[in-house]
Design a protein around this motif. Structure first.
Motif, PDB file in Angstrom:
ATOM      1  N   THR A   1     -49.314 -21.540 -64.345  1.00 36.85           N
ATOM      2  CA  THR A   1     -50.219 -23.302 -65.873  1.00 36.85           C
ATOM      3  C   THR A   1     -48.984 -23.121 -67.291  1.00 36.85           C
ATOM      4  O   THR A   1     -49.754 -23.333 -68.308  1.00 36.85           O
ATOM      5  N   ASN A   2     -48.337 -22.217 -67.712  1.00 37.05           N
ATOM      6  CA  ASN A   2     -47.642 -21.412 -68.819  1.00 37.05           C
ATOM      7  C   ASN A   2     -46.642 -23.266 -68.591  1.00 37.05           C
ATOM      8  O   ASN A   2     -45.967 -23.882 -67.631  1.00 37.05           O
ATOM      9  N   ALA A   3     -47.355 -24.102 -69.475  1.00 38.42           N
ATOM     10  CA  ALA A   3     -46.206 -25.783 -70.127  1.00 38.42           C
ATOM     11  C   ALA A   3     -44.825 -25.314 -69.973  1.00 38.42           C
ATOM     12  O   ALA A   3     -43.385 -26.250 -69.775  1.00 38.42           O
ATOM     13  N   ALA A   4     -44.786 -24.063 -70.932  1.00 39.41           N
ATOM     14  CA  ALA A   4     -42.936 -24.480 -71.148  1.00 39.41           C
ATOM     15  C   ALA A   4     -42.142 -23.561 -70.049  1.00 39.41           C
ATOM     16  O   ALA A   4     -41.223 -23.379 -70.034  1.00 39.41           O
ATOM     17  N   ALA A   5     -43.158 -22.389 -69.297  1.00 40.41           N
ATOM     18  CA  ALA A   5     -42.309 -22.365 -67.841  1.00 40.41           C
ATOM     19  C   ALA A   5     -42.011 -22.878 -66.678  1.00 40.41           C
ATOM     20  O   ALA A   5     -41.602 -22.839 -66.014  1.00 40.41           O
ATOM     21  N   ILE A   6     -42.797 -24.167 -66.469  1.00 37.77           N
ATOM     22  CA  ILE A   6     -42.531 -25.851 -65.334  1.00 37.77           C
ATOM     23  C   ILE A   6     -41.419 -25.716 -65.772  1.00 37.77           C
ATOM     24  O   ILE A   6     -40.628 -26.538 -66.417  1.00 37.77           O
ATOM     25  N   HIS A   7     -41.016 -25.650 -64.007  1.00 35.87           N
ATOM     26  CA  HIS A   7     -39.098 -25.809 -63.386  1.00 35.87           C
ATOM     27  C   HIS A   7     -39.813 -27.135 -62.489  1.00 35.87           C
ATOM     28  O   HIS A   7     -39.482 -28.205 -62.934  1.00 35.87           O
ATOM     29  N   ARG A   8     -41.079 -27.571 -61.657  1.00 32.79           N
ATOM     30  CA  ARG A   8     -41.115 -28.648 -61.052  1.00 32.79           C
ATOM     31  C   ARG A   8     -42.364 -28.807 -60.975  1.00 32.79           C
ATOM     32  O   ARG A   8     -43.257 -27.760 -61.149  1.00 32.79           O
ATOM     33  N   THR A   9     -43.009 -30.019 -60.463  1.00 32.55           N
ATOM     34  CA  THR A   9     -44.592 -30.351 -60.307  1.00 32.55           C
ATOM     35  C   THR A   9     -44.701 -31.251 -58.994  1.00 32.55           C
ATOM     36  O   THR A   9     -43.454 -32.123 -58.527  1.00 32.55           O
ATOM     37  N   ASP A  10     -45.728 -30.646 -58.165  1.00 32.00           N
ATOM     38  CA  ASP A  10     -45.835 -31.318 -56.929  1.00 32.00           C
ATOM     39  C   ASP A  10     -47.383 -31.684 -56.799  1.00 32.00           C
ATOM     40  O   ASP A  10     -48.140 -30.491 -56.521  1.00 32.00           O
ATOM     41  N   GLY A  11     -47.547 -32.633 -57.251  1.00 31.23           N
ATOM     42  CA  GLY A  11     -48.642 -33.400 -57.073  1.00 31.23           C
ATOM     43  C   GLY A  11     -49.670 -32.847 -58.667  1.00 31.23           C
ATOM     44  O   GLY A  11     -48.500 -32.829 -59.615  1.00 31.23           O
ATOM     45  N   ASP A  12     -50.742 -32.065 -58.593  1.00 27.86           N
ATOM     46  CA  ASP A  12     -51.472 -30.875 -59.274  1.00 27.86           C
ATOM     47  C   ASP A  12     -50.959 -30.165 -59.525  1.00 27.86           C
ATOM     48  O   ASP A  12     -51.381 -29.216 -61.076  1.00 27.86           O
ATOM     49  N   LEU A  13     -50.282 -29.275 -58.778  1.00 23.34           N
ATOM     50  CA  LEU A  13     -49.533 -28.151 -58.799  1.00 23.34           C
ATOM     51  C   LEU A  13     -48.109 -28.062 -59.870  1.00 23.34           C
ATOM     52  O   LEU A  13     -47.377 -28.909 -59.712  1.00 23.34           O
ATOM     53  N   THR A  14     -47.633 -26.733 -60.429  1.00 21.96           N
ATOM     54  CA  THR A  14     -46.676 -26.564 -61.483  1.00 21.96           C
ATOM     55  C   THR A  14     -45.991 -25.560 -61.187  1.00 21.96           C
ATOM     56  O   THR A  14     -47.493 -25.221 -60.252  1.00 21.96           O
ATOM     57  N   TYR A  15     -44.457 -25.428 -61.366  1.00 19.28           N
ATOM     58  CA  TYR A  15     -44.426 -24.244 -60.581  1.00 19.28           C
ATOM     59  C   TYR A  15     -43.510 -24.098 -61.643  1.00 19.28           C
ATOM     60  O   TYR A  15     -43.011 -24.789 -62.273  1.00 19.28           O
ATOM     61  N   GLY A  16     -43.438 -22.282 -61.831  1.00 20.16           N
ATOM     62  CA  GLY A  16     -42.210 -22.304 -62.586  1.00 20.16           C
ATOM     63  C   GLY A  16     -41.102 -21.368 -61.726  1.00 20.16           C
ATOM     64  O   GLY A  16     -41.621 -20.940 -60.548  1.00 20.16           O
ATOM     65  N   LEU A  17     -39.733 -20.210 -62.640  1.00 15.29           N
ATOM     66  CA  LEU A  17     -39.075 -19.941 -62.038  1.00 15.29           C
ATOM     67  C   LEU A  17     -38.539 -18.598 -62.563  1.00 15.29           C
ATOM     68  O   LEU A  17     -38.695 -18.771 -63.780  1.00 15.29           O
ATOM     69  N   PHE A  18     -39.261 -17.372 -61.499  1.00 17.01           N
ATOM     70  CA  PHE A  18     -39.296 -16.401 -61.974  1.00 17.01           C
ATOM     71  C   PHE A  18     -38.290 -15.247 -61.502  1.00 17.01           C
ATOM     72  O   PHE A  18     -38.133 -15.419 -60.291  1.00 17.01           O
ATOM     73  N   ILE A  19     -37.590 -14.220 -62.061  1.00 17.30           N
ATOM     74  CA  ILE A  19     -37.366 -13.058 -61.887  1.00 17.30           C
ATOM     75  C   ILE A  19     -38.121 -12.540 -60.814  1.00 17.30           C
ATOM     76  O   ILE A  19     -39.176 -11.741 -60.827  1.00 17.30           O
ATOM     77  N   THR A  20     -36.872 -11.680 -59.754  1.00 17.38           N
ATOM     78  CA  THR A  20     -37.409 -10.718 -58.680  1.00 17.38           C
ATOM     79  C   THR A  20     -36.271  -9.041 -59.012  1.00 17.38           C
ATOM     80  O   THR A  20     -35.546  -9.040 -60.299  1.00 17.38           O
ATOM     81  N   LYS A  21     -36.993  -8.662 -58.043  1.00 13.95           N
ATOM     82  CA  LYS A  21     -36.754  -7.305 -58.020  1.00 13.95           C
ATOM     83  C   LYS A  21     -35.207  -7.485 -58.132  1.00 13.95           C
ATOM     84  O   LYS A  21     -34.337  -6.150 -58.588  1.00 13.95           O
ATOM     85  N   ALA A  22     -34.742  -8.117 -56.694  1.00 11.11           N
ATOM     86  CA  ALA A  22     -32.945  -8.403 -57.042  1.00 11.11           C
ATOM     87  C   ALA A  22     -32.369  -8.362 -57.633  1.00 11.11           C
ATOM     88  O   ALA A  22     -31.998  -8.042 -58.518  1.00 11.11           O
ATOM     89  N   GLY A  23     -33.050  -9.404 -59.048  1.00  9.20           N
ATOM     90  CA  GLY A  23     -32.375 -10.327 -60.600  1.00  9.20           C
ATOM     91  C   GLY A  23     -32.229  -9.106 -61.124  1.00  9.20           C
ATOM     92  O   GLY A  23     -31.569  -8.830 -61.701  1.00  9.20           O
ATOM     93  N   MET A  24     -34.085  -8.328 -61.261  1.00 10.61           N
ATOM     94  CA  MET A  24     -33.445  -6.817 -62.387  1.00 10.61           C
ATOM     95  C   MET A  24     -32.318  -5.993 -61.868  1.00 10.61           C
ATOM     96  O   MET A  24     -31.654  -5.552 -62.749  1.00 10.61           O
ATOM     97  N   ALA A  25     -32.252  -6.112 -60.184  1.00  6.82           N
ATOM     98  CA  ALA A  25     -30.964  -4.782 -59.626  1.00  6.82           C
ATOM     99  C   ALA A  25     -29.929  -5.570 -59.718  1.00  6.82           C
ATOM    100  O   ALA A  25     -28.565  -4.271 -60.558  1.00  6.82           O
ATOM    101  N   ALA A  26     -29.915  -6.612 -60.193  1.00  7.41           N
ATOM    102  CA  ALA A  26     -28.200  -7.272 -59.997  1.00  7.41           C
ATOM    103  C   ALA A  26     -27.695  -7.002 -61.807  1.00  7.41           C
ATOM    104  O   ALA A  26     -25.986  -7.217 -62.014  1.00  7.41           O
ATOM    105  N   ILE A  27     -28.602  -6.747 -62.781  1.00  9.13           N
ATOM    106  CA  ILE A  27     -28.219  -6.948 -64.230  1.00  9.13           C
ATOM    107  C   ILE A  27     -28.679  -5.504 -64.967  1.00  9.13           C
ATOM    108  O   ILE A  27     -28.115  -5.685 -65.936  1.00  9.13           O
ATOM    109  N   GLY A  28     -28.750  -4.421 -63.552  1.00  5.67           N
ATOM    110  CA  GLY A  28     -28.908  -2.997 -64.218  1.00  5.67           C
ATOM    111  C   GLY A  28     -29.913  -2.354 -64.189  1.00  5.67           C
ATOM    112  O   GLY A  28     -30.151  -1.659 -65.584  1.00  5.67           O
ATOM    113  N   VAL A  29     -31.224  -3.566 -64.257  1.00  8.90           N
ATOM    114  CA  VAL A  29     -32.788  -2.701 -65.190  1.00  8.90           C
ATOM    115  C   VAL A  29     -33.059  -2.365 -63.379  1.00  8.90           C
ATOM    116  O   VAL A  29     -33.026  -3.054 -62.006  1.00  8.90           O
ATOM    117  N   ASP A  30     -34.071  -1.213 -63.666  1.00  5.64           N
ATOM    118  CA  ASP A  30     -34.365  -0.413 -62.778  1.00  5.64           C
ATOM    119  C   ASP A  30     -35.064  -1.320 -62.352  1.00  5.64           C
ATOM    120  O   ASP A  30     -36.258  -2.029 -63.085  1.00  5.64           O
TER     121      ASP A  30
END
Length: 171
Positions: free
Chosen positions: A55-84
């Motif tokens: 629901t964060n307007a700054a984090a919206i990547h795409r919309t699908d009707g009334d739903l809004t979607y954003g992109l968020f980091i996963t544990k695999a993404g954190m591990a890829a840059i060396g974050v535990d």
């Protein structure tokens, strides 16, 4: 060791520093256009980012009707840059502080600068437009022609024997 581009590393590091782990808005040093789009798509394919509702307007990547979607980091993404894996997104203990984030839609374009200069009532000569944009004379004149084709009414006037241009209206 996972090989990442500089753009991908910046995207993941920025997401780690945010409380919600969002990649958006993009960091100021991320190249605009295809570079960011390709980097985001690659990170999604490699499951280092996940798309979820927001629901964060700054984090919206795409919309699908009334739903809004954003992109968020996963544990695999954190591990890829060396974050535990046990460190939550939003902590910057594992990575250095990055410069401030700017919104993509706030970055001024050269054509917007030209329109702003043309809005002056006394007009602006081509030499001032060239100095403001860094364009060559033929590029500056082509930009004026492009604005006319888009429906802007640009008037050519003389000021102290110098040809100036001013904007009369927009489409």
């Amino acid at each position: 060791m996972i090989k990442l581009s500089d753009t991908q590393r910046i995207l993941l590091a920025t997401a780690c520093q945010r409380e919600d782990g969002s990649v958006l808005p993009l960091h100021g040093s991320v190249p605009r256009g295809g570079g960011a789009t390709k980097a985001l798509a690659a990170l999604l394919r490699r499951a280092m980012l996940i798309e979820r509702q927001t629901t964060n307007a700054a984090a919206i990547h795409r919309t699908d009707g009334d739903l809004t979607y954003g992109l968020f980091i996963t544990k695999a993404g954190m591990a890829a840059i060396g974050v535990d894996d046990d460190i939550d997104a939003g902590t910057s203990t594992a990575i250095g502080e990055l410069p401030a984030v700017i919104a993509v839609d706030k970055a001024p374009t050269k054509i917007a600068l030209v329109i702003e200069l043309l809005a002056s009532a006394e007009g602006v000569p081509v030499t001032e437009l060239m100095a403001a944009t860094g364009w060559q004379p033929h590029t500056t004149r082509a930009a004026l022609t492009g604005l006319r084709k888009k429906g802007h009414s640009i008037q050519r006037i003389k000021r102290d024997s110098i040809t100036c241009y001013r904007l009369l209206g927009a489409a």
